[in-house]
Design an enzyme around this catalytic site. Structure first.
Site, PDB file in Angstrom:
ATOM      1  N   GLN A  19       2.186  -6.244  -3.067  1.00 13.31           N
ATOM      2  CA  GLN A  19       2.523  -6.259  -1.626  1.00 13.31           C
ATOM      3  C   GLN A  19       3.806  -5.464  -1.374  1.00 13.31           C
ATOM      4  O   GLN A  19       4.133  -4.592  -2.171  1.00 13.31           O
ATOM      5  CB  GLN A  19       2.648  -7.701  -1.100  1.00 13.31           C
ATOM      6  CG  GLN A  19       1.334  -8.462  -1.006  1.00 13.31           C
ATOM      7  CD  GLN A  19       0.976  -9.183  -2.275  1.00 13.31           C
ATOM      8  OE1 GLN A  19       1.794  -9.827  -2.880  1.00 13.31           O
ATOM      9  NE2 GLN A  19      -0.278  -9.096  -2.693  1.00 13.31           N
ATOM     10  N   GLY A  39      -4.152  -4.990  -4.476  1.00 14.65           N
ATOM     11  CA  GLY A  39      -5.222  -4.060  -4.851  1.00 14.65           C
ATOM     12  C   GLY A  39      -4.594  -2.823  -5.431  1.00 14.65           C
ATOM     13  O   GLY A  39      -3.978  -2.049  -4.715  1.00 14.65           O
ATOM     14  N   HIS A  40      -4.678  -2.665  -6.746  1.00 18.72           N
ATOM     15  CA  HIS A  40      -4.094  -1.496  -7.385  1.00 18.72           C
ATOM     16  C   HIS A  40      -5.198  -0.648  -8.003  1.00 18.72           C
ATOM     17  O   HIS A  40      -5.996  -1.133  -8.788  1.00 18.72           O
ATOM     18  CB  HIS A  40      -3.087  -1.914  -8.464  1.00 18.72           C
ATOM     19  CG  HIS A  40      -1.863  -2.570  -7.903  1.00 18.72           C
ATOM     20  ND1 HIS A  40      -0.902  -3.173  -8.672  1.00 18.72           N
ATOM     21  CD2 HIS A  40      -1.428  -2.691  -6.626  1.00 18.72           C
ATOM     22  CE1 HIS A  40       0.052  -3.653  -7.892  1.00 18.72           C
ATOM     23  NE2 HIS A  40      -0.254  -3.379  -6.644  1.00 18.72           N
ATOM     24  N   LYS A  87       1.783   2.119  -5.140  1.00 22.13           N
ATOM     25  CA  LYS A  87       2.417   1.586  -6.357  1.00 22.13           C
ATOM     26  C   LYS A  87       1.588   1.845  -7.600  1.00 22.13           C
ATOM     27  O   LYS A  87       2.137   2.071  -8.670  1.00 22.13           O
ATOM     28  CB  LYS A  87       2.621   0.064  -6.217  1.00 22.13           C
ATOM     29  CG  LYS A  87       3.734  -0.306  -5.284  1.00 22.13           C
ATOM     30  CD  LYS A  87       3.979  -1.802  -5.290  1.00 22.13           C
ATOM     31  CE  LYS A  87       2.899  -2.616  -4.624  1.00 22.13           C
ATOM     32  NZ  LYS A  87       2.766  -2.441  -3.195  1.00 22.13           N
ATOM     33  N   ASP A  96       0.820  -1.226   0.000  1.00 21.54           N
ATOM     34  CA  ASP A  96       0.000   0.000   0.000  1.00 21.54           C
ATOM     35  C   ASP A  96       0.847   1.266   0.000  1.00 21.54           C
ATOM     36  O   ASP A  96       0.475   2.280   0.587  1.00 21.54           O
ATOM     37  CB  ASP A  96      -0.962   0.029   1.208  1.00 21.54           C
ATOM     38  CG  ASP A  96      -1.686  -1.284   1.363  1.00 21.54           C
ATOM     39  OD1 ASP A  96      -2.279  -1.733   0.378  1.00 21.54           O
ATOM     40  OD2 ASP A  96      -1.648  -1.863   2.464  1.00 21.54           O
TER      41      ASP A  96
END
Ligand code: IMP
Length: 430
Positions: A224, A40-41, A16, A13
């Site tokens: 990650q 999660g992007h 990225k 988080d």
């Protein structure tokens, strides 16, 4: 031509999504090399918000090849859903724009069930996983009982692979009080999803080798963060893959020489989701304020992230384990308005000053952060596009971070907008 690896240099988080999007515009190939749909992007391109967790970020841009490498664990049903969702947003996805390594192991529904069942066992400390079956799927990979993409092409092989996996899983499930797996239903579900997955299956190592020889730019997109690495993270409170930059080679089938530049993504403070040690965690009003200003809620699970001051010890460590050449520093604007800022520069362990996080869990728990204080700034840094737009104290803060982590800033991101970036070094041109 340079190939670039992007890794999170903290606990994930770090922001990225924006950086990877900025770089993927300049790349020809974007490859995921570890993790799965636990990532999660969020990407904002021309005002449209795209939420990705399995597909590489390049997928939303035309004319790029997106690759899922063998280091990923792939949930085929999630793949189908994510493709449908993106197509609904007008994204074109074809076997020319998406390739999945044939040797990628699959995440099955039984992996998710096992992941969640273990997390519910109260006799041992929870890991705080995303519950998406990541750990159990990697266990099956190294246990040599995984079902891989290529196995979907032949019904007899698929049945044999399922039977091999179930010998293990049914025994385990009995112990956890779960029903045995419905073998025939699992095979039928896999057969149903197989044509979609196989449409994109390719010998990725070969395609990447050809792209590299043709001088194409490859961006390896990490998910990650390095402190969640299975070997170098805060074990056992980690994810089940190697997250550090070396994995980009193993997780796609390229040699380590293919990596020219490692960009570490670093948030100007520290956050962590899930359980595990976090020496510089703040449980006070400052921590609350970082969380609110930084909108620190998980993209995948919606969980509130734990927040703390910038921990230079940890980032120095992850810059070393990933061989980071330059960092992208994100969310500096979240620090706007703090009168005083603190940076963790070392730990006090039983009266002794140490400059790294020890491996033993009990020693980690006894580490007391040693802080250095710096004056904050009242001016807004949000949206700054050059060093001249930054207050002197903010520049001092950034310079001190560079010094402490022994790594230069290549990019400075000052808002979620892609233009709000100060470029110092272009990783592709370095
Ligand atoms: P798992 O990857 O679902 O097994 O979760 C293991 C640990 O990694 C948990 O602490 C999760 O919160 C954390 N984790 C997994 N994926 C991400 C991510 O994309 N960002 C931040 N933390 C993550």
């Amino acid at each position: 031509m340079a190939n670039v690896v992007v890794v999170g240099a903290q606990w994930g988080d770090e922001g990225k999504g924006k950086i990877v999007d900025w770089l993927s515009e300049r790349a020809d190939v974007i490859a995921r090399f570890q993790g799965g749909h636990n990532a999660g992007h969020t990407l904002v391109v021309d005002g449209e918000v795209y939420k990705l967790s399995l597909l590489p970020s390049g997928i939303v841009r035309g004319g790029k090849l997106s690759v899922i490498g063998n280091g990923v664990v792939l949930d085929p049903w999630h793949l189908v859903k994510e493709i449908a969702q993106l197509r609904g947003q007008g994204v074109t996805i074809t076997p020319e724009t998406l390739m999945i390594a044939e040797n990628t192991p699959l995440i099955l529904p039984i992996h998710g069930e096992l992941d969640r069942a273990r997390e519910e066992q109260t006799s041992v400390a929870r890991i705080g996983t995303t519950g998406r079956g990541i750990g159990p799927a990697y266990e099956d990979k190294v246990g040599r009982r995984a079902i891989r993409v290529a196995d979907l092409a032949d019904p007899a092989t698929l049945e044999a692979r399922v039977d091999r996996a179930l010998v293990h899983h049914d025994a385990l499930r009995r112990g956890l009080g779960l029903e045995p797996v419905d073998r025939d239903a699992l095979i039928a579900a896999l057969q149903e999803v197989a044509p979609t997955v196989l449409e994109y299956a390719a010998p990725v190592w070969k395609v990447l080798d050809e792209k590299r020889r043709a001088g194409r730019r490859i961006l390896f997109e990490g998910a990650q963060g390095s402190l969640l690495d299975i070997d170098f993270g805060t074990y056992p409170f980690v994810t089940s893959s190697n997250v550090i930059a070396g994995q980009a080679a193993t997780g796609t089938g390229m040699g380590p020489g293919a990596i020219d530049f490692v960009l570490g993504i670093v948030k100007a403070y520290t956050t962590r989701v899930g359980e595990g040690p976090f020496p510089a965690e703040l449980k006070d009003a400052d921590g609350q304020r970082l969380g609110e200003r930084g909108r620190e809620f998980g993209t995948v699970t919606g969980r509130k992230r734990r927040c703390g001051w910038f921990d230079a010890v940890l980032v120095r460590q992850t810059c070393a384990t990933s061989g980071v050449n330059g960092i992208a520093l994100t969310k500096l604007d979240v620090l706007d308005g703090f009168e005083t800022l603190k940076i963790c520069t070392g730990y006090d362990l039983d009266g002794e000053r140490i400059d790294y996080l020890p491996t033993a869990a009990d020693a980690q728990a006894r580490c007391v952060p040693v802080y250095e204080e710096m004056p904050g700034w009242s001016q807004s840094t949000e949206g700054a596009r050059s060093w001249n737009d930054l207050p002197a104290e903010a520049i001092k803060y950034v310079r001190r971070v560079e010094e402490l982590i022994r790594c230069p800033v290549a990019l400075l991101s000052t808002s979620p907008e892609r233009e709000d970036t100060i470029l110092v070094t272009d990783p592709f041109e370095d």
